[in-house]
Scaffold this motif. Structure first.
Motif, PDB file in Angstrom:
ATOM      1  N   ARG A 113       0.835  -1.205   0.000  1.00 46.63           N
ATOM      2  CA  ARG A 113       0.000   0.000   0.000  1.00 46.63           C
ATOM      3  C   ARG A 113       0.870   1.254   0.000  1.00 46.63           C
ATOM      4  NH1 ARG A 113      -1.405   2.986   4.188  1.00 46.63           N
ATOM      5  NH2 ARG A 113      -0.786   1.369   5.661  1.00 46.63           N
ATOM      6  N   ARG A 114       1.898   1.273   0.850  1.00 46.13           N
ATOM      7  CA  ARG A 114       2.786   2.429   0.898  1.00 46.13           C
ATOM      8  C   ARG A 114       3.559   2.580  -0.406  1.00 46.13           C
ATOM      9  NH1 ARG A 114       5.642   2.236   6.886  1.00 46.13           N
ATOM     10  NH2 ARG A 114       3.785   1.727   8.099  1.00 46.13           N
ATOM     11  N   PHE A 115       3.997   1.459  -0.949  1.00 44.18           N
ATOM     12  CA  PHE A 115       4.714   1.435  -2.218  1.00 44.18           C
ATOM     13  C   PHE A 115       3.897   2.125  -3.309  1.00 44.18           C
ATOM     14  CE2 PHE A 115       5.704  -0.749  -6.226  1.00 44.18           C
ATOM     15  CZ  PHE A 115       7.077  -0.749  -6.255  1.00 44.18           C
ATOM     16  N   LEU A 116       2.620   1.779  -3.399  1.00 47.69           N
ATOM     17  CA  LEU A 116       1.751   2.364  -4.421  1.00 47.69           C
ATOM     18  C   LEU A 116       1.468   3.835  -4.140  1.00 47.69           C
ATOM     19  CD1 LEU A 116      -0.755  -0.587  -4.953  1.00 47.69           C
ATOM     20  CD2 LEU A 116       1.127   0.111  -6.444  1.00 47.69           C
ATOM     21  N   ASN A 117       1.375   4.216  -2.861  1.00 47.80           N
ATOM     22  CA  ASN A 117       1.167   5.628  -2.527  1.00 47.80           C
ATOM     23  C   ASN A 117       2.341   6.485  -2.989  1.00 47.80           C
ATOM     24  OD1 ASN A 117      -1.340   5.247  -1.372  1.00 47.80           O
ATOM     25  ND2 ASN A 117      -0.558   5.085   0.719  1.00 47.80           N
ATOM     26  N   ILE A 118       3.561   5.975  -2.792  1.00 42.72           N
ATOM     27  CA  ILE A 118       4.748   6.712  -3.249  1.00 42.72           C
ATOM     28  C   ILE A 118       4.743   6.825  -4.772  1.00 42.72           C
ATOM     29  CG2 ILE A 118       7.270   6.706  -3.328  1.00 42.72           C
ATOM     30  CD1 ILE A 118       7.167   5.133  -0.661  1.00 42.72           C
ATOM     31  N   LYS A 119       4.372   5.741  -5.441  1.00 38.05           N
ATOM     32  CA  LYS A 119       4.287   5.770  -6.907  1.00 38.05           C
ATOM     33  C   LYS A 119       3.298   6.826  -7.374  1.00 38.05           C
ATOM     34  CE  LYS A 119       3.078   2.961 -10.925  1.00 38.05           C
ATOM     35  NZ  LYS A 119       2.688   1.618 -11.416  1.00 38.05           N
ATOM     36  N   ASN A 120       2.134   6.898  -6.731  1.00 33.48           N
ATOM     37  CA  ASN A 120       1.129   7.882  -7.123  1.00 33.48           C
ATOM     38  C   ASN A 120       1.617   9.307  -6.896  1.00 33.48           C
ATOM     39  OD1 ASN A 120      -0.619   5.813  -7.816  1.00 33.48           O
ATOM     40  ND2 ASN A 120      -1.654   5.790  -5.840  1.00 33.48           N
ATOM     41  N   THR A 121       2.355   9.512  -5.809  1.00 29.47           N
ATOM     42  CA  THR A 121       2.912  10.847  -5.539  1.00 29.47           C
ATOM     43  C   THR A 121       3.868  11.260  -6.648  1.00 29.47           C
ATOM     44  OG1 THR A 121       2.693  10.604  -3.140  1.00 29.47           O
ATOM     45  CG2 THR A 121       4.303  12.209  -3.934  1.00 29.47           C
ATOM     46  N   MET A 122       4.750  10.344  -7.057  1.00 30.17           N
ATOM     47  CA  MET A 122       5.721  10.684  -8.094  1.00 30.17           C
ATOM     48  C   MET A 122       5.043  10.919  -9.437  1.00 30.17           C
ATOM     49  SD  MET A 122       9.290   8.756  -7.263  1.00 30.17           S
ATOM     50  CE  MET A 122       8.717   7.107  -6.950  1.00 30.17           C
ATOM     51  N   LEU A 125       3.809  14.401  -9.385  1.00 26.44           N
ATOM     52  CA  LEU A 125       4.914  15.347  -9.546  1.00 26.44           C
ATOM     53  C   LEU A 125       5.341  15.449 -11.004  1.00 26.44           C
ATOM     54  CD1 LEU A 125       7.063  14.405  -6.416  1.00 26.44           C
ATOM     55  CD2 LEU A 125       5.748  16.506  -6.733  1.00 26.44           C
ATOM     56  N   PHE A 126       5.368  14.315 -11.704  1.00 27.11           N
ATOM     57  CA  PHE A 126       5.698  14.326 -13.126  1.00 27.11           C
ATOM     58  C   PHE A 126       4.726  15.201 -13.908  1.00 27.11           C
ATOM     59  CE2 PHE A 126       7.644   9.832 -12.740  1.00 27.11           C
ATOM     60  CZ  PHE A 126       8.873  10.369 -12.429  1.00 27.11           C
ATOM     61  N   GLU A 127       3.446  15.091 -13.573  1.00 25.28           N
ATOM     62  CA  GLU A 127       2.420  15.860 -14.279  1.00 25.28           C
ATOM     63  C   GLU A 127       2.647  17.359 -14.157  1.00 25.28           C
ATOM     64  OE1 GLU A 127      -1.181  14.513 -12.532  1.00 25.28           O
ATOM     65  OE2 GLU A 127      -1.173  12.563 -13.565  1.00 25.28           O
ATOM     66  N   SER A 128       3.294  17.784 -13.079  1.00 28.23           N
ATOM     67  CA  SER A 128       3.582  19.203 -12.862  1.00 28.23           C
ATOM     68  C   SER A 128       5.010  19.582 -13.251  1.00 28.23           C
ATOM     69  CB  SER A 128       3.340  19.575 -11.391  1.00 28.23           C
ATOM     70  OG  SER A 128       1.979  19.391 -11.046  1.00 28.23           O
ATOM     71  N   GLY A 129       5.739  18.639 -13.863  1.00 28.60           N
ATOM     72  CA  GLY A 129       7.098  18.934 -14.295  1.00 28.60           C
ATOM     73  C   GLY A 129       8.086  19.109 -13.158  1.00 28.60           C
ATOM     74  N   LYS A 156      14.523  -0.186  -6.793  1.00 25.47           N
ATOM     75  CA  LYS A 156      13.124  -0.296  -6.373  1.00 25.47           C
ATOM     76  C   LYS A 156      12.292   0.840  -6.956  1.00 25.47           C
ATOM     77  CE  LYS A 156      11.251  -2.560  -3.640  1.00 25.47           C
ATOM     78  NZ  LYS A 156      10.399  -3.770  -3.751  1.00 25.47           N
ATOM     79  N   VAL A 157      12.864   2.024  -7.004  1.00 19.44           N
ATOM     80  CA  VAL A 157      12.152   3.167  -7.583  1.00 19.44           C
ATOM     81  C   VAL A 157      11.947   2.955  -9.081  1.00 19.44           C
ATOM     82  CG1 VAL A 157      12.284   5.637  -8.061  1.00 19.44           C
ATOM     83  CG2 VAL A 157      12.953   4.764  -5.816  1.00 19.44           C
TER      84      VAL A 157
END
Length: 386
Positions: A113-122, A125-129, A156-157
């Motif tokens: 769950r935490r792994f996927l939350n970090i992925k969603n955050t990144m 961030l990509f969407e905002s450059g 892992k990232v």
């Protein structure tokens, strides 16, 4: 519209901090950020996995790298991380870039769950450059709970964001067949089987927590996630784009075999061992053939304190790691069920279930070139009586 390519770039403490006075190498950071800015314009999303917080904070706590203990390093990380991020922010702004900080622990990367939350955050961030700068949260990580090195964290990232490429920048040109200081050391341009090169990768840097061994481990993790890895010297103009354009020497670790699903990749690439199971050789053969999961009657011994949803390493009786899988039960429940196979499950653990310890759908059978983790010593295991 063309899909933007994702690159994970890892840089170590030896590139960021001067070994003598433990201050930042601003010239290197400026060149790196300048390169990143151009790559963003060229259609790349970049994640920077950055060491350096401990090295930069040691001066403030009055310690040298060779004398600092775990508490010293935790305090140094707390002091050094703001210095590091402030430098990144200031230099990035000169190149019209924004940066964001993500600090993680080993548990963050191992809990799905935490792994996927970090992925969603990144992804956001990509969407905002915005350039994510990710590092282990060394100020709270203890020896037993640490990722341990940013090489494997970067892999892992790369797995997490389904990167196109992992680039590990270091203080040497790449992988050699022996210590590169030896006169007859030969450079290795391309690697298929990482395991065949592990003997030539001993030693760590003065400032960092890893060496070429952890870079090879990271490359192996990336291979199984379908990500190529480039290992190269970072102290050079345009350190990343020059690699993308194949303008200088580096070691390329190839992707071999068929890439597994995202869930299987996550199961297979572990930073820590939550727990282990030992099963009979005959059952191990069936599991490897994809014929079954692992039931309570199959467990010979267990090791570790784990909870439902943790990934367990599965060994046969000869100590060979055959698979990794998602457990449906805690270590206490597994121990009780395996010790009382003559009793109904609900009588043993207090509720009804038809689940195996590890279901066949949640098992990853390890490939031959997947780096295995040695089985724990016998005295570390809880042996199930027959």
């Amino acid at each position: 519209m063309h899909k933007r390519k994702k690159i994970v770039v890892k840089i170590g403490s030896s590139l960021l901090a001067h070994s003598e006075n433990l201050t930042l190498r601003y010239a290197f950071m400026n060149g790196l950020m300048s390169d990143f800015a151009q790559l963003q314009k060229d259609g790349y999303d970049i994640i920077l996995t950055s060491s350096g917080s401990v090295a930069l904070g040691l001066n403030m706590v009055g310690k040298r790298p060779d004398e600092a203990g775990i508490l010293d390093k935790q305090a140094a990380a707390a002091c050094g991380q703001p210095l590091l991020m402030n430098a990144y922010r200031q230099i990035a702004s000169e190149h019209n870039m924004d940066v964001a900080q993500i600090l993680v622990t080993a548990e963050d990367m191992e809990v799905r769950r935490r792994f996927l939350n970090i992925k969603n955050t990144m992804t956001r961030l990509f969407e905002s450059g915005i350039l994510p700068v990710i590092n282990e949260n060394d100020s709270i990580a203890t020896h037993d709970l640490r990722v341990g090195d940013n090489d494997r964290l970067s892999a892992k990232v790369a797995q997490m964001v389904e990167a196109d490429l992992l680039i590990i920048l270091t203080s040497v040109d790449g992988l050699y067949d022996r210590d590169p200081s030896e006169a007859d050391a030969e450079f290795i341009h391309e690697v298929e089987d990482v395991s065949s090169h592990l003997e030539s990768t001993t030693g760590i840097s003065e400032l960092g927590s890893g060496g070429m061994l952890t870079k090879m481990q990271a490359a192996n993790m990336a291979q199984h996630a379908g990500v190529e890895t480039l290992i190269a010297n970072g102290i050079i103009e345009r350190p990343v784009s020059s690699l993308l354009n194949n303008e200088r020497r580096h070691t390329r670790c190839l992707v071999t075999g068929k890439t597994a699903s995202p869930l299987q990749i996550w199961l297979g690439n572990r930073l820590q061992v939550a727990g282990t199971l030992v099963i009979p050789n005959a059952v191990a053969t069936s599991v490897a053939a994809g014929e079954c999961g692992i039931g309570r009657q199959d467990v010979l011994s267990i090791q570790g304190s784990f909870t439902k949803g943790d990934v367990l390493h599965v060994y046969d009786e000869d100590g060979r790691e055959v698979a990794r899988g998602l457990t449906n039960f805690s270590s206490e429940e597994v121990m009780l069920m395996a010790r009382h196979i003559d009793m109904a499950v609900e009588e043993v653990i207090g509720y009804k279930t038809r689940s195996d310890i590890i279901g066949s759908e949640n098992v990853l059978v390890l490939a031959d070139n997947h780096l295995q983790i040695d089985a724990p010593d016998q005295d570390q295991k809880m042996v199930i009586p027959v």
